[in-house]
Design a protein around this motif. Structure first.
Motif, PDB file in Angstrom:
ATOM      1  N   LEU A   1       0.829  -1.198   0.000  1.00 17.00           N
ATOM      2  CA  LEU A   1       0.000   0.000   0.000  1.00 17.00           C
ATOM      3  C   LEU A   1       0.871   1.258   0.000  1.00 17.00           C
ATOM      4  O   LEU A   1       2.049   1.213   0.319  1.00 17.00           O
ATOM      5  CB  LEU A   1      -0.912   0.014   1.229  1.00 17.00           C
ATOM      6  CG  LEU A   1      -1.743  -1.248   1.490  1.00 17.00           C
ATOM      7  CD1 LEU A   1      -2.537  -1.098   2.792  1.00 17.00           C
ATOM      8  CD2 LEU A   1      -2.675  -1.547   0.326  1.00 17.00           C
ATOM      9  N   PHE A   2       0.246   2.380  -0.344  1.00 19.27           N
ATOM     10  CA  PHE A   2       0.868   3.699  -0.255  1.00 19.27           C
ATOM     11  C   PHE A   2       0.438   4.318   1.078  1.00 19.27           C
ATOM     12  O   PHE A   2      -0.538   3.877   1.695  1.00 19.27           O
ATOM     13  CB  PHE A   2       0.416   4.550  -1.447  1.00 19.27           C
ATOM     14  CG  PHE A   2       1.054   5.909  -1.534  1.00 19.27           C
ATOM     15  CD1 PHE A   2       2.430   6.031  -1.616  1.00 19.27           C
ATOM     16  CD2 PHE A   2       0.285   7.061  -1.545  1.00 19.27           C
ATOM     17  CE1 PHE A   2       3.029   7.287  -1.709  1.00 19.27           C
ATOM     18  CE2 PHE A   2       0.869   8.313  -1.634  1.00 19.27           C
ATOM     19  CZ  PHE A   2       2.239   8.422  -1.714  1.00 19.27           C
ATOM     20  N   ASP A   3       1.152   5.349   1.527  1.00 21.76           N
ATOM     21  CA  ASP A   3       0.843   5.976   2.811  1.00 21.76           C
ATOM     22  C   ASP A   3      -0.635   6.384   2.909  1.00 21.76           C
ATOM     23  O   ASP A   3      -1.283   6.160   3.930  1.00 21.76           O
ATOM     24  CB  ASP A   3       1.742   7.201   3.018  1.00 21.76           C
ATOM     25  CG  ASP A   3       1.454   7.919   4.331  1.00 21.76           C
ATOM     26  OD1 ASP A   3       1.950   7.467   5.378  1.00 21.76           O
ATOM     27  OD2 ASP A   3       0.724   8.927   4.302  1.00 21.76           O
ATOM     28  N   GLU A   4      -1.159   6.977   1.844  1.00 17.48           N
ATOM     29  CA  GLU A   4      -2.565   7.395   1.847  1.00 17.48           C
ATOM     30  C   GLU A   4      -3.491   6.194   2.010  1.00 17.48           C
ATOM     31  O   GLU A   4      -4.468   6.239   2.772  1.00 17.48           O
ATOM     32  CB  GLU A   4      -2.885   8.117   0.536  1.00 17.48           C
ATOM     33  CG  GLU A   4      -4.344   8.513   0.374  1.00 17.48           C
ATOM     34  CD  GLU A   4      -4.617   9.148  -0.977  1.00 17.48           C
ATOM     35  OE1 GLU A   4      -4.788  10.389  -0.993  1.00 17.48           O
ATOM     36  OE2 GLU A   4      -4.652   8.434  -2.001  1.00 17.48           O
ATOM     37  N   THR A   5      -3.178   5.107   1.325  1.00 17.75           N
ATOM     38  CA  THR A   5      -4.071   3.954   1.260  1.00 17.75           C
ATOM     39  C   THR A   5      -4.154   3.209   2.590  1.00 17.75           C
ATOM     40  O   THR A   5      -5.239   2.745   2.975  1.00 17.75           O
ATOM     41  CB  THR A   5      -3.610   2.990   0.150  1.00 17.75           C
ATOM     42  OG1 THR A   5      -3.310   3.746  -1.016  1.00 17.75           O
ATOM     43  CG2 THR A   5      -4.692   1.977  -0.164  1.00 17.75           C
ATOM     44  N   ILE A   6      -3.048   3.104   3.312  1.00 22.42           N
ATOM     45  CA  ILE A   6      -3.067   2.343   4.561  1.00 22.42           C
ATOM     46  C   ILE A   6      -3.922   3.044   5.618  1.00 22.42           C
ATOM     47  O   ILE A   6      -4.345   2.440   6.600  1.00 22.42           O
ATOM     48  CB  ILE A   6      -1.634   2.101   5.092  1.00 22.42           C
ATOM     49  CG1 ILE A   6      -1.627   0.922   6.087  1.00 22.42           C
ATOM     50  CG2 ILE A   6      -1.031   3.357   5.714  1.00 22.42           C
ATOM     51  CD1 ILE A   6      -0.251   0.459   6.495  1.00 22.42           C
TER      52      ILE A   6
END
Length: 337
Positions: free
Chosen positions: A68-73
């Motif tokens: 995941l990307f920081d935003e997604t997590i």
């Protein structure tokens, strides 16, 4: 976390017939992909797209983890279920991209080094609290006139090793990704030589930093001719060269190797993985950690109707996961795909 727990997570990431889906695109990268299919790159559209992917029914049958990307997590489904919970409920291990991207390596034109070590310990601690159990750091090795240099390779190997040691300190399995870029006019032999030197430098650095290989996963690029070389290597040639290179450089104690698609077509990425797994016994499982090769067809379908095409897009995601899961077993049948 003990080495036994790290090893258990690493082994689960490369369980037979399963691989990793990479949905860790930065905001700027996903904007390019959304632009290509005419979707506005809003936070809600990004969230809805990731929910479409992660909510694919039975995805855990063939996918062991997702990067995941920081935003997604930090995001949740439309119904308020955190993505990490959705994943774990479906047997998918949450992972997180932690590097800050590549920057020019001072004094070495054409070469880059990945940054993001500053403050990494605190970020890893937070990601563990948010549910991540593995992390990923990508280094980039370019091939061109007089590059890569030994300095460029060693600088990236050193950063990968420092990152990996910090991950294990925080209880996260490090996925180390030294990508030898396909772009260029180099032939397959040059790619082999650069990949071999890169992997030797990487594992020497991991050893020097006391990284426990039993709790580490390698994300590798395949040995393949440059995109502008004019050389076309067969599926079997790429598979044989890649496997030979790995056997000469990667310790048998590593729990497994996953491949990046690196700009290959969806079918080529699957075919190369399948061919390697048909080539007799290996010291470690060989699986996949594909991004575009898992998502591209689904994104095009979903873009045509963000709400009406969810089921069709998810069907495509599942089919790609299934095909690559079969390739990880050496059982993919192109004619049946």
């Amino acid at each position: 976390m003990s080495i036994e727990q790290l090893a258990e997570t690493a082994q689960a990431m490369v369980a037979p017939g399963k691989g990793i889906i990479a949905i860790d695109e930065s905001t700027s990268t996903i904007q390019k992909r959304f632009d290509s299919v005419g979707i506005e790159c809003t936070e809600e559209n990004r969230r809805a797209y990731r929910e479409m992917l992660l909510g694919t029914p039975n995805l855990g049958d063939h996918i062991s983890g997702a990067i995941l990307f920081d935003e997604t997590i930090r995001q949740s489904t439309k119904n308020g279920v955190p993505f990490t919970k959705l994943m774990m409920d479906n047997g998918i291990i949450p992972g997180i991209k932690v590097d800050k991207g590549t920057h020019a390596l001072a004094g070495f034109p054409g070469e880059v080094v990945t940054e993001g070590l500053d403050g990494l310990r605190a970020r890893l601690e937070e990601y563990y609290r948010l549910g991540a159990r593995f992390a990923k750091w990508r280094a980039v090795i370019n091939i061109g006139d007089d590059i890569p240099t030994g300095t460029g390779i060693d600088a990236n190997a050193h950063a990968l090793a420092r990152y990996a040691a910090l991950c294990q300190e925080q209880g996260l399995v490090p996925m180390v990704e030294p990508e030898v870029i396909m772009d260029g006019s180099h032939d397959i032999d040059t790619c082999y030589e650069v990949t071999e030197v890169t992997l030797r430098s990487l594992f020497a650095s991991l050893y020097e930093h006391n990284v426990m290989l039993e709790g580490t996963i390698l994300k590798a690029s395949m040995v393949i001719p440059g995109t502008t070389s004019g050389e076309k290597a067969s599926i079997e040639e790429v598979a044989a060269a890649t496997l030979q290179c790995l056997k000469s450089t990667v310790p048998a104690t590593l729990p497994g190797i996953v491949f990046l698609s690196g700009g290959q077509s969806d079918e080529d990425a699957t075919a190369h993985l399948d061919a390697m797994n048909r080539m007799g016994p290996k010291p470690w499982p060989l699986s996949f950690s594909y991004g575009r090769a898992m998502q591209s067809a689904a994104l095009k379908l979903w873009a045509q109707d963000l709400t009406g095409n969810i089921d069709a897009a998810r069907k495509t995601v599942f089919e790609r996961a299934r095909d690559n899961g079969l390739a990880a077993l050496g059982q993919w049948n192109k004619s049946a795909a």
